[in-house]
Scaffold this motif. Sequence first.
Motif, mmCIF file in Angstrom:
data_model
loop_
_atom_site.group_PDB
_atom_site.id
_atom_site.type_symbol
_atom_site.label_atom_id
_atom_site.label_comp_id
_atom_site.label_asym_id
_atom_site.label_seq_id
_atom_site.Cartn_x
_atom_site.Cartn_y
_atom_site.Cartn_z
ATOM 1 N N VAL A 12 39.666 10.133 28.615
ATOM 2 C CA VAL A 12 39.579 11.767 28.858
ATOM 3 C C VAL A 12 37.353 12.624 28.237
ATOM 4 N N LYS A 13 37.655 12.869 29.146
ATOM 5 C CA LYS A 13 36.423 13.557 29.200
ATOM 6 C C LYS A 13 36.534 15.057 28.852
ATOM 7 N N PHE A 14 37.328 15.878 29.371
ATOM 8 C CA PHE A 14 37.941 17.482 29.226
ATOM 9 C C PHE A 14 39.280 17.293 28.810
ATOM 10 N N LEU A 15 39.247 18.782 27.679
ATOM 11 C CA LEU A 15 41.372 18.521 27.606
ATOM 12 C C LEU A 15 41.471 19.619 27.480
ATOM 13 N N GLN A 62 52.220 9.891 40.520
ATOM 14 C CA GLN A 62 51.221 10.884 40.737
ATOM 15 C C GLN A 62 51.319 11.789 42.095
ATOM 16 N N LEU A 63 50.577 13.277 42.249
ATOM 17 C CA LEU A 63 51.422 14.109 42.701
ATOM 18 C C LEU A 63 50.517 14.032 43.563
ATOM 19 N N ALA A 64 49.025 13.648 43.658
ATOM 20 C CA ALA A 64 48.295 14.103 44.540
ATOM 21 C C ALA A 64 46.845 12.987 44.756
ATOM 22 N N PRO A 65 45.876 12.318 45.000
ATOM 23 C CA PRO A 65 45.026 12.153 45.456
ATOM 24 C C PRO A 65 44.093 12.031 43.877
ATOM 25 N N GLY A 66 43.876 11.318 42.602
ATOM 26 C CA GLY A 66 43.805 12.297 41.583
ATOM 27 C C GLY A 66 44.293 12.719 40.487
ATOM 28 N N VAL A 67 45.648 13.482 40.704
ATOM 29 C CA VAL A 67 45.801 13.928 40.326
ATOM 30 C C VAL A 67 47.653 13.734 39.653
ATOM 31 N N SER A 68 47.825 13.414 38.644
ATOM 32 C CA SER A 68 48.799 12.609 38.127
ATOM 33 C C SER A 68 49.249 13.358 36.727
ATOM 34 N N ASP A 103 33.467 12.637 39.108
ATOM 35 C CA ASP A 103 32.982 13.755 37.478
ATOM 36 C C ASP A 103 34.007 13.331 36.210
ATOM 37 N N GLY A 104 35.007 12.595 36.448
ATOM 38 C CA GLY A 104 35.453 12.662 34.840
ATOM 39 C C GLY A 104 36.307 13.253 34.287
ATOM 40 N N LYS A 153 36.565 28.599 35.606
ATOM 41 C CA LYS A 153 36.976 27.485 36.604
ATOM 42 C C LYS A 153 35.685 25.931 36.547
ATOM 43 N N LEU A 154 36.956 24.907 36.440
ATOM 44 C CA LEU A 154 36.293 23.736 36.741
ATOM 45 C C LEU A 154 36.126 23.123 38.207
ATOM 46 N N HIS A 155 34.469 22.547 38.551
ATOM 47 C CA HIS A 155 33.881 22.270 39.476
ATOM 48 C C HIS A 155 34.059 20.561 39.541
ATOM 49 N N LEU A 156 35.427 19.994 39.287
ATOM 50 C CA LEU A 156 35.414 18.779 39.509
ATOM 51 C C LEU A 156 36.298 17.557 39.940
ATOM 52 N N ASN A 157 35.592 16.759 39.907
ATOM 53 C CA ASN A 157 36.700 14.910 40.959
ATOM 54 C C ASN A 157 36.309 15.969 42.379
#
Length: 297
Positions: free
Chosen positions: A84-87, A34-40, A56-57, A149-153
């Motif tokens: 996984v929703k987006f790749l 884990q690098l940040a909350p919700g990001v690994s 948001d997925g 740009k993705l506006h997610l999570n």
Amino acid sequence: MIKRLFAAALFTTVIASPLCAQQDFSKVEVKAEQLAPGVSVLFGAGGNIGVSHGEDGTVLIDDQYAPLTPKIQAAVAGLGASPVKFLINTHWHGDHSGGNENFGKAGAVIMAHDNVRVRMASDQKTPFGEVKASPKVALPVITYAEGLKLHLNGEEVRVISVPPAHTDGDSIVHWTKSNVIHMGDLFFHKMSFPFVDRSSSGDVRGVIAAAEKVLAMADDQTKIIPGHGPVASKAELLAYRDMVSAIVGKIDGAIKSGKTLEEIKAMKPADGYGVNPSGFITADRFIEMVYGTLKPA
């Protein structure tokens, strides 16, 4: 000798993804950091994978080899993330896009630079053999020239394309709130010299420019995911940029003075930087790549 043979085989599999069928992935462990909350980041076999997840997925950055898809999906689930929703593919090489077909069939929306789709949609001739076109379901369905740009999570995720560097379709992914950047194979950290795929219009000068772009975006707290190797800091990326710039400068000067490739190799311009000269990309192979890029036709 064994190290050189292993490096050569690994070098080939990065380009020729069909060769992954010859490898045994049964013992590969996909581990998460884990690098940040919700990001690994996920480490397995092949390129490092970025994961962003939340309400948001789930967004995956690269997907290694096809046989590893179940292990990658299990690792994603282990983070508490939804399927996984987006790749996003950072470039077309099979150790970063080999799982596309599996994730595409599972419903993921695949995104990448325009040139990634172009290369994956047609047979590619490389110095190491021919790579067959990918099936339709493995191809990016959203492509871009400059980025998106993705506006997610809860944050803005910037996908930024760069001029030809590792290939002609490289992208950087920046989680702006979490302060995490995925560089794909624009950055090889602690394992070897850079890989410039000239068969995919790669250019070592672009590698330097990409590093400078990320350095301008980063601060001392930024966590940088390289294509291969451990997570890095801005200071470590700066050292990488300085190393590549110095080696390129030495080779450029030698070319302008009329030295041949063999004479330049004998100068050992890549020595003294603390990089394993027998690693994935050896010192001599990197010199050849730089020479091929800089030498006038």
